[in-house]
Design a protein around this motif. Structure first.
Motif, PDB file in Angstrom:
ATOM      1  N   LEU A 187       0.627  -1.143   0.141  1.00 38.55           N
ATOM      2  CA  LEU A 187      -0.001   0.021  -0.124  1.00 38.55           C
ATOM      3  C   LEU A 187       0.741   1.408   0.026  1.00 38.55           C
ATOM      4  N   HIS A 188       0.518   2.225  -0.537  1.00 37.06           N
ATOM      5  CA  HIS A 188       1.035   3.445  -0.736  1.00 37.06           C
ATOM      6  C   HIS A 188      -0.085   4.757  -0.770  1.00 37.06           C
ATOM      7  N   SER A 189       0.504   5.829  -0.374  1.00 36.05           N
ATOM      8  CA  SER A 189      -0.336   7.006  -0.793  1.00 36.05           C
ATOM      9  C   SER A 189       0.425   8.190  -0.764  1.00 36.05           C
ATOM     10  N   ASP A 190       0.161   9.204  -1.404  1.00 34.86           N
ATOM     11  CA  ASP A 190       0.836  10.700  -1.522  1.00 34.86           C
ATOM     12  C   ASP A 190       0.120  11.678  -1.562  1.00 34.86           C
ATOM     13  N   GLY A 191      -0.240  12.291  -0.404  1.00 33.84           N
ATOM     14  CA  GLY A 191      -1.432  13.349  -0.270  1.00 33.84           C
ATOM     15  C   GLY A 191      -0.879  14.652  -1.145  1.00 33.84           C
ATOM     16  N   ARG A 192       0.192  14.715  -1.448  1.00 36.25           N
ATOM     17  CA  ARG A 192       0.906  15.970  -2.431  1.00 36.25           C
ATOM     18  C   ARG A 192      -0.196  16.094  -3.603  1.00 36.25           C
ATOM     19  N   TYR A 193      -0.936  15.098  -3.959  1.00 37.96           N
ATOM     20  CA  TYR A 193      -1.505  14.914  -5.242  1.00 37.96           C
ATOM     21  C   TYR A 193      -3.072  14.987  -4.854  1.00 37.96           C
ATOM     22  N   TYR A 194      -3.664  15.384  -3.772  1.00 35.47           N
ATOM     23  CA  TYR A 194      -4.805  15.154  -3.259  1.00 35.47           C
ATOM     24  C   TYR A 194      -5.744  16.146  -4.450  1.00 35.47           C
ATOM     25  N   ASP A 195      -5.685  17.112  -4.938  1.00 39.37           N
ATOM     26  CA  ASP A 195      -6.274  17.799  -5.726  1.00 39.37           C
ATOM     27  C   ASP A 195      -6.402  17.215  -7.059  1.00 39.37           C
ATOM     28  N   LEU A 196      -5.693  16.030  -7.448  1.00 38.01           N
ATOM     29  CA  LEU A 196      -5.894  15.507  -8.838  1.00 38.01           C
ATOM     30  C   LEU A 196      -7.042  14.754  -8.901  1.00 38.01           C
ATOM     31  N   LEU A 197      -7.570  14.318  -8.167  1.00 38.72           N
ATOM     32  CA  LEU A 197      -9.001  13.614  -8.354  1.00 38.72           C
ATOM     33  C   LEU A 197      -9.690  13.699  -6.890  1.00 38.72           C
ATOM     34  N   TYR A 198     -10.799  14.339  -6.692  1.00 42.05           N
ATOM     35  CA  TYR A 198     -11.647  14.501  -5.575  1.00 42.05           C
ATOM     36  C   TYR A 198     -13.267  14.786  -5.588  1.00 42.05           C
ATOM     37  N   VAL A 199     -13.757  15.055  -4.642  1.00 43.49           N
ATOM     38  CA  VAL A 199     -15.082  15.393  -4.636  1.00 43.49           C
ATOM     39  C   VAL A 199     -15.058  16.773  -3.766  1.00 43.49           C
ATOM     40  N   ASP A 200     -15.837  17.634  -4.399  1.00 43.43           N
ATOM     41  CA  ASP A 200     -15.939  19.039  -4.048  1.00 43.43           C
ATOM     42  C   ASP A 200     -16.973  19.414  -3.011  1.00 43.43           C
ATOM     43  N   GLY A 201     -16.792  18.633  -1.786  1.00 40.13           N
ATOM     44  CA  GLY A 201     -17.865  18.621  -0.868  1.00 40.13           C
ATOM     45  C   GLY A 201     -17.555  17.782   0.361  1.00 40.13           C
TER      46      GLY A 201
END
Length: 324
Positions: A187-201
């Motif tokens: 498993l991996h994650s990288d929160g620097r790319y949070y805004d590449l795919l999200y729901v605006d709510g």
């Protein structure tokens, strides 16, 4: 001997309403040719009004238990991967628990978007390896259509609804890649790319449920790189080569991404389980939906080595190796 998790049953559920690309042409400025060329998607399923994520999850769970020949009462824990819970809280997993008539054990949700099923597998596997559970239900379920902006042709054509589930059971093994078991998860994650795919709510920010927002080209670029790396990680951890893989069961987001990973592994298309053309991207449900299809139609056989991989918002990504 090592305690390991063995998949002993799998099941799936798709809503009755199948929506084709032609259907979408009447609703949004798009075309069947445009969608197929860029994604490989031809149709997807959309949940009916009043049909909730818990309904889809419960149907898939029952199908998995039936395939395993097990009674729900023997389940110790439920781990449900979803981005579209019925409510902000409690967990949707507890609704599935109640729907199965369970009053013992524990149930929880996991949120890692499209990588959710791999994350949920890892969580349930940890419970089994540490002795906190003997049998676990791992479910990926989504009503992703509820998050779509049907005026945004770049996203609304991509996603669908569905659910898939597996039953894990504790088993003794030698601890190597010959075991019929879940060999490893990564498993991996990288929160620097949070805004590449999200729901605006969200409850904390807007008190509303928003819509999917995606930077598709950037997601594509990261997917090819990160999935290749996490696939290699899984093989190295188990002392295996790409030639050992019998089946690639990838997250079903985009056929071009899937084809790219298969080429890197030198796997022929006949060894890739592909459902994106009929299901679209069902987020956390896509891998278990594809796995259940390949198991039930007889493609996957005892002893086969299965590689699963996924990437989703966060960014989150991961892989899992299973000896069937």
């Amino acid at each position: 001997m090592a305690k390991r998790s063995r998949i002993v049953g799998c099941g799936s559920y798709l809503p009755a309403n199948a929506v084709s690309n032609k259907d979408l042409e009447a609703r949004v400025d798009t075309s069947d040719e445009w969608i197929v060329q860029r994604t490989g998607i031809r149709s997807r399923h959309v949940a009916a009004e009043g049909e909730l994520t818990s309904d889809l999850a419960l149907a898939a769970a029952r199908a998995a238990l039936n395939h395993a020949g097990m009674d729900a009462a023997s389940i110790d824990c439920i781990v449900l991967a979803t981005t579209t819970p019925d409510n902000t809280f409690p967990s949707t997993a507890t609704k599935v628990q109640a729907g199965l008539g369970l009053t013992r054990g524990f149930a929880l949700d996991v949120q890692a978007v499209c990588a959710g099923f791999v994350y949920a597998l890892s969580v349930a596997d940890s419970f089994i390896r540490t002795g906190q559970a003997t049998r676990a239900l791992v479910i990926g379920a989504e009503t992703f259509s509820r998050l779509l902006d049907w005026n945004d042709r770049t996203t609304c054509v991509l996603f669908g609804d569905g659910a898939g589930a597996v039953v894990l059971e504790a088993a003794e093994g030698k601890g190597d890649a010959s075991d019929r078991a879940l060999l490893s998860t990564h498993l991996h994650s990288d929160g620097r790319y949070y805004d590449l795919l999200y729901v605006d709510g969200g409850a904390s920010s807007t008190m509303t449920t928003g819509h999917v927002r995606m930077h598709g080209q950037e997601i594509f670029r990261h997917a090819v790189t990160k999935l290749s790396e996490v696939v290699e990680e899984a093989l190295v951890a188990n002392g295996l080569e790409p030639s050992d893989i019998d089946w690639l069961v990838p997250h079903q987001a985009n056929q071009r991404i899937i084809d790219g990973i298969a080429r890197k592994l030198k796997l022929p298309s006949s060894k890739v389980v592909l459902t994106v053309d009929r299901h679209g991207n069902t987020s956390a449900a896509s891998i278990p939906l594809a796995l259940a299809e390949a198991v039930h139609d007889g493609r996957v056989k005892r002893g086969d080595l299965i590689l699963m991989e996924a990437i989703g918002g966060g960014l989150t990504w991961g892989s899992a190796l299973v000896r069937w």
